[in-house]
Design an enzyme around this catalytic site. Structure first.
Site, PDB file in Angstrom:
ATOM      1  N   ASP A   1     -74.457 -18.385 -44.428  1.00  0.00           N
ATOM      2  CA  ASP A   1     -75.156 -18.021 -43.188  1.00  0.00           C
ATOM      3  C   ASP A   1     -76.517 -17.434 -43.569  1.00  0.00           C
ATOM      4  OD1 ASP A   1     -75.812 -17.177 -40.623  1.00  0.00           O
ATOM      5  OD2 ASP A   1     -74.592 -15.361 -40.742  1.00  0.00           O
TER       6      ASP A   1
ATOM      7  N   THR B   1     -77.526 -22.981 -41.315  1.00  0.00           N
ATOM      8  CA  THR B   1     -76.275 -22.493 -41.904  1.00  0.00           C
ATOM      9  C   THR B   1     -75.739 -23.652 -42.736  1.00  0.00           C
ATOM     10  OG1 THR B   1     -75.842 -21.184 -39.904  1.00  0.00           O
ATOM     11  CG2 THR B   1     -73.976 -21.558 -41.378  1.00  0.00           C
TER      12      THR B   1
ATOM     13  N   GLN C   1     -84.438 -10.663 -37.992  1.00  0.00           N
ATOM     14  CA  GLN C   1     -83.187 -10.099 -37.471  1.00  0.00           C
ATOM     15  C   GLN C   1     -83.374  -8.625 -37.069  1.00  0.00           C
ATOM     16  OE1 GLN C   1     -79.994 -10.305 -40.356  1.00  0.00           O
ATOM     17  NE2 GLN C   1     -78.459  -9.485 -38.949  1.00  0.00           N
TER      18      GLN C   1
ATOM     19  N   GLU D   1     -75.743 -15.408 -47.089  1.00  0.00           N
ATOM     20  CA  GLU D   1     -74.496 -14.693 -46.782  1.00  0.00           C
ATOM     21  C   GLU D   1     -73.333 -15.568 -47.227  1.00  0.00           C
ATOM     22  OE1 GLU D   1     -74.313 -13.322 -42.699  1.00  0.00           O
ATOM     23  OE2 GLU D   1     -75.653 -11.634 -43.123  1.00  0.00           O
TER      24      GLU D   1
ATOM     25  N   ARG E   1     -83.938 -11.414 -42.658  1.00  0.00           N
ATOM     26  CA  ARG E   1     -83.671 -10.001 -42.327  1.00  0.00           C
ATOM     27  C   ARG E   1     -84.799  -9.355 -41.537  1.00  0.00           C
ATOM     28  NH1 ARG E   1     -78.403 -10.389 -42.801  1.00  0.00           N
ATOM     29  NH2 ARG E   1     -77.708 -10.793 -44.933  1.00  0.00           N
TER      30      ARG E   1
ATOM     31  N   GLU F   1     -77.372  -5.994 -48.721  1.00  0.00           N
ATOM     32  CA  GLU F   1     -76.317  -4.993 -48.875  1.00  0.00           C
ATOM     33  C   GLU F   1     -76.492  -4.147 -50.138  1.00  0.00           C
ATOM     34  OE1 GLU F   1     -72.729  -7.182 -48.233  1.00  0.00           O
ATOM     35  OE2 GLU F   1     -71.455  -5.480 -48.720  1.00  0.00           O
TER      36      GLU F   1
ATOM     37  N   THR G   1     -69.820 -12.180 -43.804  1.00  0.00           N
ATOM     38  CA  THR G   1     -70.104 -11.980 -45.236  1.00  0.00           C
ATOM     39  C   THR G   1     -68.912 -11.360 -45.947  1.00  0.00           C
ATOM     40  OG1 THR G   1     -72.376 -11.572 -44.595  1.00  0.00           O
ATOM     41  CG2 THR G   1     -71.767 -10.951 -46.834  1.00  0.00           C
TER      42      THR G   1
ATOM     43  N   GLU H   1     -69.786 -16.724 -47.081  1.00  0.00           N
ATOM     44  CA  GLU H   1     -68.724 -16.660 -46.079  1.00  0.00           C
ATOM     45  C   GLU H   1     -67.734 -17.806 -46.271  1.00  0.00           C
ATOM     46  OE1 GLU H   1     -69.888 -16.014 -42.059  1.00  0.00           O
ATOM     47  OE2 GLU H   1     -71.705 -14.897 -42.598  1.00  0.00           O
TER      48      GLU H   1
ATOM     49  N   HIS I   1     -68.092  -5.101 -46.437  1.00  0.00           N
ATOM     50  CA  HIS I   1     -69.437  -5.471 -45.997  1.00  0.00           C
ATOM     51  C   HIS I   1     -69.877  -4.584 -44.827  1.00  0.00           C
ATOM     52  CE1 HIS I   1     -72.890  -7.935 -44.925  1.00  0.00           C
ATOM     53  NE2 HIS I   1     -72.408  -8.089 -43.708  1.00  0.00           N
TER      54      HIS I   1
ATOM     55  N   ASP J   1     -69.560 -16.730 -35.576  1.00  0.00           N
ATOM     56  CA  ASP J   1     -69.558 -16.010 -36.850  1.00  0.00           C
ATOM     57  C   ASP J   1     -68.994 -14.611 -36.627  1.00  0.00           C
ATOM     58  OD1 ASP J   1     -69.983 -15.563 -39.516  1.00  0.00           O
ATOM     59  OD2 ASP J   1     -72.115 -15.093 -39.293  1.00  0.00           O
TER      60      ASP J   1
ATOM     61  N   LYS K   1     -80.966 -15.952 -37.567  1.00  0.00           N
ATOM     62  CA  LYS K   1     -79.787 -16.632 -38.092  1.00  0.00           C
ATOM     63  C   LYS K   1     -79.772 -18.129 -37.777  1.00  0.00           C
ATOM     64  CE  LYS K   1     -77.116 -13.022 -39.301  1.00  0.00           C
ATOM     65  NZ  LYS K   1     -76.456 -12.900 -40.600  1.00  0.00           N
TER      66      LYS K   1
HETATM   67 CA    CA Z   1     -72.916 -13.870 -41.098  1.00  0.00          CA
END
Ligand code: CA
Length: 454
Positions: free
Chosen positions: A265, A289, A272, A231, A269, A403, A389, A233, A166, A159, A285
């Protein structure tokens, strides 16, 4: 006589250069599968993405199919019926496989020949299938009567972080005056992801557990994540593999890119945040996915190429090995929709919370692949690279929830009156994408969706 013939030939080649180059994307073409000619379809005859499916409630082996309107063309059956016997034996065998890996591992000329053959079979002028009731019934499957499966066995997944918007928004939350890291404009930043937990669109997403350090706490707790995010993507499937020790030069990178899908994805948070330093994302993560089932080929995307990627005058010069030769951005419109469990119970439609575009990514897939292999790292057909992202500049163009923190402290409001800083159980996230251009049909990607379960 000869002169007249030469004039005729030059006329044909001058006025139909696109068609001569690749008639499969000629916007005038129509299919005898009538739903493929509807302006709102994702899958006109100019698209023809590949996927892997199985007829619902059947014992049949998974098989390669091509989307056309609201139908799927059973490609394995086409080979068995001798409809693709103009293709080399190697290609025919690859098309009989239960995944796209063997087909992806062929070279570009074989992909092209296959696309041309399938496109020809589906053309409104071709009677082979359309005038043959038995074949038609055997080869076409209503999408509602098929289960879509993983298009390829994904050996490895990486990734990236290629949307500069972003990166700037996320960076701003930690370093308001200097949001981009010093490496950002020099190399495509990425991390090695987890292939084993990539799931097909429609699979439920289980909220993960992990270590979380609560605000103000001095020690972490093991708990269920309560900061689950999506996310938005775009991912690219690698075609022909490469041996260990052989970098892919930028001029050749495109030869190894098979086609693209939507990628979600999913990210926890809180997990993470506690785990990511110093080695990057891990359990926050790797729990899931999602990818969309239809692989859109670069042949279909050709009309929607635009100049790019964008660079500003004060950007540093890119090192020679990453300098694109004839690279371009792709004008792909992307959106994210959400619906809560309550909204679905009340038969309310999902609401679009993000609209953005893939064209302003800072790095191209060719650059990502070249950088990934520059030290000799090898690839196998079916490996997946995701863009990172995708976000635009404004608050309604963001590819994830966290974000929003760069713009506001206000949570998102949903039509059912509820608010979201992060995803709740029962929330369904749907990613969609399409290309459009005056004079050309709309090319859609289908959907990538998932519901959060506890
Ligand atoms: Ca990602």
């Amino acid at each position: 006589m000869l002169t007249r013939f030469l004039i005729f030939i030059s006329f044909v080649f001058t006025f139909s250069s696109i068609i001569a180059e690749d008639w499969t994307i000629d916007p005038e073409r129509r299919s005898w599968v009538l739903s493929a000619n509807h302006p709102s379809t994702d899958f006109p005859i100019q698209n023809l993405p590949y996927g892997v499916f199985k007829r619902k409630n059947s014992q049949e082996t998974p098989r390669i199919g091509v989307a056309i309107g609201n139908q799927i063309l059973d490609v394995k059956r086409c080979v068995q019926e001798g409809l693709l016997k103009n293709l080399p034996k190697e290609t025919q065998l690859a098309l009989m496989e239960p995944t796209l890996n063997a087909f992806m591992n062929l070279d570009k000329r074989q992909w092209k020949a296959t696309r041309h053959s399938i496109s020809g079979l589906l053309d409104e002028s071709n009677p082979t299938i359309q005038d043959h009731q038995r074949l038609k019934r055997a080869l076409l499957v209503d999408m509602r009567k098929a289960d879509m499966l993983m298009p390829a066995e994904i050996g490895d997944y990486t990734d990236f972080y290629s949307s500069i918007n972003h990166a700037q928004h996320i960076g701003k939350m930690f370093r308001p005056n200097n949001p981009l890291m010093p490496n950002y404009r020099h190399l495509p930043v990425g991390y090695h992801g987890r292939a084993s937990s990539i799931v097909i669109s429609g699979s439920d997403i289980r909220r993960p557990k992990g270590q979380v350090l609560a605000a103000g706490a001095s020690a972490p707790q093991f708990q269920t994540s309560d900061k689950l995010d999506f996310e938005l993507e775009v991912g690219v499937f690698i075609g022909k593999g490469t041996p260990l020790g052989e970098p892919i030069p930028i001029a050749e990178a495109k030869e190894h890119l098979f086609g693209i899908v939507l990628v979600n994805d999913w990210s926890a948070r809180d997990i993470q945040k506690w785990e990511y330093q110093p080695l990057g994302p891990f359990n926050g993560k790797n729990f899931a996915t999602s990818i969309s089932p239809w692989v859109i080929t670069f042949e279909a995307l050709k009309p929607y190429k635009i100049p790019g990627p964008p660079r500003s005058h004060d950007d540093p010069e890119i090192l020679a090995y990453l300098q694109p030769k004839d690279d371009a951005a792709y004008n792909i419109f992307l959106e994210v929709a959400i619906s809560s469990e309550k909204m679905r119970e009340q038969n309310e439609k999902s609401v679009v919370i993000t609209r953005t575009n893939f064209s302003d990514m800072y790095w191209t897939f060719a650059q990502m692949l070249t950088h990934h292999t520059c030290g000799g790292c090898n690839f196998k057909a079916g490996d997946l690279i995701a863009s990172g992202t995708v976000s635009g500049e404004k608050i309604d163009c963001l590819g994830c929830l966290v974000e929003r923190g760069a713009f506001t402290k206000e949570p998102l409001r949903l039509p059912d009156g509820s608010r979201r800083k992060f995803l709740e159980d029962g929330d369904e996230i749907t990613l969609r994408a399409f290309c459009k251009k005056p004079g050309y049909p709309r090319i859609g990607f289908g959907e990538c969706c998932g519901v959060i379960k506890r």
